[in-house]
Design a protein around this motif. Sequence first.
Motif, short mmCIF file in Angstrom:
data_model
loop_
_atom_site.label_atom_id
_atom_site.label_comp_id
_atom_site.label_asym_id
_atom_site.label_seq_id
_atom_site.Cartn_x
_atom_site.Cartn_y
_atom_site.Cartn_z
N SER A 289 19.56 13.31 -5.83
CA SER A 289 19.78 14.57 -6.54
C SER A 289 19.22 14.53 -7.96
O SER A 289 18.96 15.57 -8.56
CB SER A 289 21.28 14.90 -6.58
OG SER A 289 21.99 13.87 -7.26
N ASN A 290 19.00 13.33 -8.50
CA ASN A 290 18.51 13.21 -9.87
C ASN A 290 17.15 12.53 -9.92
O ASN A 290 16.14 13.14 -10.23
CB ASN A 290 19.51 12.45 -10.73
CG ASN A 290 19.10 12.41 -12.19
OD1 ASN A 290 18.52 13.35 -12.70
ND2 ASN A 290 19.39 11.30 -12.86
N SER A 291 17.08 11.24 -9.62
CA SER A 291 15.81 10.52 -9.73
C SER A 291 15.75 9.41 -8.69
O SER A 291 16.77 8.95 -8.19
CB SER A 291 15.63 9.93 -11.13
OG SER A 291 16.61 8.94 -11.38
N LEU A 292 14.52 8.98 -8.39
CA LEU A 292 14.28 7.88 -7.46
C LEU A 292 13.37 6.89 -8.16
O LEU A 292 12.28 7.25 -8.63
CB LEU A 292 13.62 8.40 -6.18
CG LEU A 292 13.26 7.36 -5.12
CD1 LEU A 292 14.52 6.71 -4.57
CD2 LEU A 292 12.47 8.01 -3.98
N THR A 293 13.78 5.65 -8.26
CA THR A 293 13.03 4.64 -8.98
C THR A 293 12.68 3.48 -8.06
O THR A 293 13.55 2.95 -7.35
CB THR A 293 13.85 4.09 -10.17
OG1 THR A 293 14.20 5.17 -11.04
CG2 THR A 293 13.07 3.05 -10.95
N LEU A 294 11.41 3.10 -8.04
CA LEU A 294 10.94 1.94 -7.29
C LEU A 294 10.37 0.94 -8.28
O LEU A 294 9.50 1.29 -9.09
CB LEU A 294 9.86 2.34 -6.28
CG LEU A 294 10.24 3.38 -5.22
CD1 LEU A 294 9.03 3.72 -4.36
CD2 LEU A 294 11.38 2.87 -4.35
N SER A 295 10.82 -0.30 -8.23
CA SER A 295 10.33 -1.34 -9.13
C SER A 295 9.93 -2.56 -8.32
O SER A 295 10.73 -3.07 -7.53
CB SER A 295 11.42 -1.74 -10.14
OG SER A 295 11.81 -0.63 -10.93
N ALA A 296 8.68 -3.00 -8.47
CA ALA A 296 8.19 -4.16 -7.73
C ALA A 296 6.92 -4.68 -8.37
O ALA A 296 6.29 -3.98 -9.19
CB ALA A 296 7.93 -3.79 -6.26
N GLN A 297 6.52 -5.91 -8.04
CA GLN A 297 5.25 -6.45 -8.52
C GLN A 297 4.08 -5.79 -7.80
O GLN A 297 3.00 -5.64 -8.37
CB GLN A 297 5.22 -7.96 -8.28
CG GLN A 297 6.24 -8.74 -9.08
CD GLN A 297 6.01 -8.63 -10.58
OE1 GLN A 297 4.87 -8.66 -11.05
NE2 GLN A 297 7.09 -8.49 -11.33
N GLN A 298 4.29 -5.38 -6.57
CA GLN A 298 3.21 -4.75 -5.79
C GLN A 298 3.83 -3.84 -4.74
O GLN A 298 4.87 -4.17 -4.16
CB GLN A 298 2.35 -5.82 -5.11
CG GLN A 298 1.21 -5.25 -4.26
CD GLN A 298 0.32 -6.36 -3.70
OE1 GLN A 298 -0.04 -7.29 -4.41
NE2 GLN A 298 -0.03 -6.26 -2.43
N MET A 299 3.20 -2.69 -4.50
CA MET A 299 3.65 -1.77 -3.47
C MET A 299 2.51 -1.49 -2.51
O MET A 299 1.39 -1.14 -2.94
CB MET A 299 4.15 -0.45 -4.07
CG MET A 299 4.67 0.53 -3.02
SD MET A 299 5.49 2.00 -3.72
CE MET A 299 4.13 2.81 -4.54
N ASN A 300 2.75 -1.67 -1.24
CA ASN A 300 1.75 -1.42 -0.20
C ASN A 300 2.23 -0.27 0.66
O ASN A 300 3.36 -0.29 1.17
CB ASN A 300 1.54 -2.67 0.66
CG ASN A 300 1.08 -3.86 -0.15
OD1 ASN A 300 0.16 -3.74 -0.96
ND2 ASN A 300 1.72 -5.00 0.04
#
Length: 205
Positions: free
Chosen positions: A149-160
């Motif tokens: 409903s507010n925000s979506l955060t993705l944190s990683a060294q690499q995203m495939n």
Amino acid sequence: MVIGEGYINLTQARISRNLSPGQTVKDVVDAIVDNMPGVARGPIVGTNLNSPIIHGWRLNSNTAAVQTYDNRMKDVQDAVFVPGLAPFTVSQNQMNNLTLGSDPNDLLIVHNVGTGQETHLTLKADGNAEVQSQFTVKVIGKDIELTASNSLTLSAQQMNINVSQANWTGSYTMIGEARFNGVLFDTHFHNGVTPGAGNSGPVAG
């Protein structure tokens, strides 16, 4: 149970009697009290004293197991979890041995306590929920939706990302380099540029 002078009688009396369906809860109480000689009984008061016994009530005089009537409201194949209670010292030791740590106010499901494979599913006291693993967390399904409903955060060294087609709705802001087929977006140039309304040549670098 200790009740004045009736202490000896209450702890040593043995009862062997069957009460049949149709008799009441009060009949059960009376049968017990009648087998306590020397105990003066006062009035017995209760809202369910006149409730009938449906399946009988056996007052057993030995240590044999008594088979009770199965009146459960679930299917025999349902999964039922009955939590066990451990002494506080044992529970505290388990908390201290957690590799990933935990708050004692949280509701925690944990596997492989104190090992390099420890995994947590935590319902936190502050209303948050967490899944913790020292390895891979997989979500597998036919359709998967993530809704915030507010925000979506993705944190990683690499995203495939490996999908046949990606559709974006809305604007986006990017910080960093963007490449298309190996060519940088923000520094590339074209050859064959001519004045006026003509078209330039392809990307040159």
